[in-house]
Design a protein around this motif. Structure first.
Motif, PDB file in Angstrom:
ATOM      1  N   GLU A 196       0.892  -1.169   0.188  1.00 39.92           N
ATOM      2  CA  GLU A 196      -0.091  -0.003  -0.083  1.00 39.92           C
ATOM      3  C   GLU A 196       0.970   1.185   0.106  1.00 39.92           C
ATOM      4  O   GLU A 196       0.605   2.468  -0.796  1.00 39.92           O
ATOM      5  N   ALA A 197       1.974   1.180   0.767  1.00 36.35           N
ATOM      6  CA  ALA A 197       2.738   2.373   0.848  1.00 36.35           C
ATOM      7  C   ALA A 197       3.276   2.556  -0.608  1.00 36.35           C
ATOM      8  O   ALA A 197       3.695   3.813  -0.969  1.00 36.35           O
ATOM      9  N   ALA A 198       4.035   1.695  -0.956  1.00 39.50           N
ATOM     10  CA  ALA A 198       4.658   1.686  -2.290  1.00 39.50           C
ATOM     11  C   ALA A 198       3.686   2.147  -3.572  1.00 39.50           C
ATOM     12  O   ALA A 198       3.963   2.522  -4.515  1.00 39.50           O
ATOM     13  N   ASP A 199       2.400   2.030  -3.520  1.00 45.01           N
ATOM     14  CA  ASP A 199       1.332   2.339  -4.440  1.00 45.01           C
ATOM     15  C   ASP A 199       0.868   3.542  -4.342  1.00 45.01           C
ATOM     16  O   ASP A 199      -0.119   3.931  -5.014  1.00 45.01           O
ATOM     17  N   VAL A 200       1.312   4.284  -3.459  1.00 43.09           N
ATOM     18  CA  VAL A 200       0.719   5.641  -3.236  1.00 43.09           C
ATOM     19  C   VAL A 200       1.063   6.633  -4.525  1.00 43.09           C
ATOM     20  O   VAL A 200       2.030   6.784  -5.102  1.00 43.09           O
ATOM     21  N   LEU A 201      -0.090   7.262  -4.965  1.00 44.02           N
ATOM     22  CA  LEU A 201       0.237   8.095  -6.105  1.00 44.02           C
ATOM     23  C   LEU A 201       0.449   9.636  -5.634  1.00 44.02           C
ATOM     24  O   LEU A 201      -0.419  10.037  -5.118  1.00 44.02           O
ATOM     25  N   VAL A 202       1.357  10.204  -6.329  1.00 48.65           N
ATOM     26  CA  VAL A 202       1.500  11.583  -5.946  1.00 48.65           C
ATOM     27  C   VAL A 202       0.746  12.718  -6.993  1.00 48.65           C
ATOM     28  O   VAL A 202       0.655  12.090  -8.045  1.00 48.65           O
ATOM     29  N   ASP A 203       0.674  13.915  -6.511  1.00 48.02           N
ATOM     30  CA  ASP A 203      -0.019  14.906  -7.389  1.00 48.02           C
ATOM     31  C   ASP A 203       0.930  15.892  -7.642  1.00 48.02           C
ATOM     32  O   ASP A 203       0.655  17.141  -7.495  1.00 48.02           O
ATOM     33  N   LEU A 204       1.947  15.395  -8.520  1.00 46.31           N
ATOM     34  CA  LEU A 204       2.992  16.466  -9.120  1.00 46.31           C
ATOM     35  C   LEU A 204       2.721  16.544 -10.640  1.00 46.31           C
ATOM     36  O   LEU A 204       2.480  15.652 -11.418  1.00 46.31           O
ATOM     37  N   THR A 205       2.681  17.825 -10.957  1.00 46.10           N
ATOM     38  CA  THR A 205       2.691  18.156 -12.404  1.00 46.10           C
ATOM     39  C   THR A 205       3.977  17.940 -13.140  1.00 46.10           C
ATOM     40  O   THR A 205       5.147  18.948 -12.851  1.00 46.10           O
ATOM     41  N   PRO A 206       4.136  17.015 -13.935  1.00 46.15           N
ATOM     42  CA  PRO A 206       5.595  16.971 -14.636  1.00 46.15           C
ATOM     43  C   PRO A 206       5.862  18.206 -15.492  1.00 46.15           C
ATOM     44  O   PRO A 206       4.882  18.870 -16.095  1.00 46.15           O
ATOM     45  N   THR A 207       7.046  18.741 -15.307  1.00 43.23           N
ATOM     46  CA  THR A 207       7.600  19.764 -16.229  1.00 43.23           C
ATOM     47  C   THR A 207       8.791  19.471 -17.017  1.00 43.23           C
ATOM     48  O   THR A 207       9.448  18.336 -16.637  1.00 43.23           O
ATOM     49  N   GLY A 208       9.090  19.893 -18.053  1.00 42.56           N
ATOM     50  CA  GLY A 208      10.139  19.691 -18.916  1.00 42.56           C
ATOM     51  C   GLY A 208      10.080  18.392 -19.640  1.00 42.56           C
ATOM     52  O   GLY A 208       9.352  17.762 -19.467  1.00 42.56           O
ATOM     53  N   PRO A 209      10.970  17.880 -20.300  1.00 39.22           N
ATOM     54  CA  PRO A 209      10.770  16.893 -21.332  1.00 39.22           C
ATOM     55  C   PRO A 209      11.484  15.568 -20.512  1.00 39.22           C
ATOM     56  O   PRO A 209      11.823  15.913 -19.205  1.00 39.22           O
ATOM     57  N   ALA A 210      10.714  14.458 -20.813  1.00 36.45           N
ATOM     58  CA  ALA A 210      11.034  13.242 -20.127  1.00 36.45           C
ATOM     59  C   ALA A 210      12.527  12.697 -20.448  1.00 36.45           C
ATOM     60  O   ALA A 210      12.978  12.868 -21.481  1.00 36.45           O
ATOM     61  N   LEU A 211      12.988  12.118 -19.280  1.00 36.27           N
ATOM     62  CA  LEU A 211      14.440  11.653 -19.455  1.00 36.27           C
ATOM     63  C   LEU A 211      14.219  10.546 -20.410  1.00 36.27           C
ATOM     64  O   LEU A 211      15.165  10.183 -21.020  1.00 36.27           O
ATOM     65  N   VAL A 253       4.938   4.824 -20.448  1.00 32.84           N
ATOM     66  CA  VAL A 253       5.465   5.578 -19.282  1.00 32.84           C
ATOM     67  C   VAL A 253       6.319   6.400 -19.631  1.00 32.84           C
ATOM     68  O   VAL A 253       7.606   6.045 -20.085  1.00 32.84           O
ATOM     69  N   GLU A 254       6.229   7.651 -18.969  1.00 38.96           N
ATOM     70  CA  GLU A 254       7.416   8.703 -19.112  1.00 38.96           C
ATOM     71  C   GLU A 254       8.196   8.631 -17.827  1.00 38.96           C
ATOM     72  O   GLU A 254       7.378   8.608 -16.730  1.00 38.96           O
ATOM     73  N   ILE A 255       9.582   8.842 -17.813  1.00 37.26           N
ATOM     74  CA  ILE A 255      10.087   9.002 -16.711  1.00 37.26           C
ATOM     75  C   ILE A 255      11.044  10.247 -16.459  1.00 37.26           C
ATOM     76  O   ILE A 255      11.327  10.816 -17.754  1.00 37.26           O
ATOM     77  N   ARG A 256      10.575  10.897 -15.546  1.00 37.72           N
ATOM     78  CA  ARG A 256      11.385  12.207 -15.308  1.00 37.72           C
ATOM     79  C   ARG A 256      11.976  12.461 -13.767  1.00 37.72           C
ATOM     80  O   ARG A 256      11.582  11.776 -13.036  1.00 37.72           O
ATOM     81  N   ILE A 257      13.183  12.987 -13.841  1.00 40.36           N
ATOM     82  CA  ILE A 257      13.783  13.122 -12.525  1.00 40.36           C
ATOM     83  C   ILE A 257      13.254  14.643 -11.918  1.00 40.36           C
ATOM     84  O   ILE A 257      13.406  15.645 -12.698  1.00 40.36           O
ATOM     85  N   VAL A 258      12.699  14.502 -10.745  1.00 38.30           N
ATOM     86  CA  VAL A 258      12.422  15.473 -10.178  1.00 38.30           C
ATOM     87  C   VAL A 258      12.869  15.594  -8.665  1.00 38.30           C
ATOM     88  O   VAL A 258      13.664  14.764  -8.184  1.00 38.30           O
TER      89      VAL A 258
END
Length: 176
Positions: free
Chosen positions: A58-73, A168-173
């Motif tokens: 359950e802890a690992a499946d928590v979804l965050v509410d972050l807006t992605p910015t910039g291009p995906a890595l 699936v887009e991967i970004r570093i934040v």
């Protein structure tokens, strides 16, 4: 009819029965394996990784509410109905691991997308399973589970192909 002829008939009969049962069992087993491989569920590694790291599922499946910015890595694409990370994605995953190396303040943000065809609820679940599969692959590659964040799955709108939507887009934040 002699006893030898009866024995031969029994042997042939037993051979036919045994062969029929063996073919039936192999067919059922093959169907079960094929069905499990086509399942949109995440690989078993996802559960194993969460358990091995001491985090609850359950802890690992928590979804965050972050807006992605910039291009995906990196962007990983998936086949229809599949949540399997392909061998061709190894270089992209290695790039992510390299970008995170030695910086515990940075996180990986995974954004799963799906196309607009079919059942929206099933598509959203499949997009989530794809993000989980990418998370599992990153953890196996050495990224700590607590550095991987996942966003709520999104349906792709606008132009583009259905294949481009299954990603699936991967970004570093820099995130808390």
């Amino acid at each position: 009819m002699s006893d030898d002829d009866r024995d031969d008939s029994r042997k042939v009969g037993l051979w036919v029965v045994f062969t029929s049962v063996a073919v039936l069992l192999l067919g059922v087993l093959g169907f079960a394996v094929t069905r499990s491989l086509k399942s949109p569920s995440a690989p078993a590694a996802t559960t194993a990784v969460a358990a091995a790291s001491g985090a609850s599922a359950e802890a690992a499946d928590v979804l965050v509410d972050l807006t992605p910015t910039g291009p995906a890595l990196a962007v990983l694409y998936f086949e229809t109905g599949s949540a399997s990370v392909g061998a061709e994605d190894a270089a992209a995953l290695a790039e992510v691991v390299k970008a995170l190396a030695g910086d515990g303040a940075r996180r990986v943000l995974l954004s799963g997308y799906h196309d607009s065809t079919g059942d929206p609820a099933m598509n959203a679940e499949l997009a989530k399973q794809r993000a989980k599969a990418v998370r599992a692959a990153l953890v196996v590659a050495g990224v700590p589970l607590q550095q991987v964040l996942m966003r709520k799955p999104e349906s792709t709108t606008g132009s583009g192909t259905d294949r481009e939507a299954r990603r699936v887009e991967i970004r570093i934040v820099d995130a808390p």
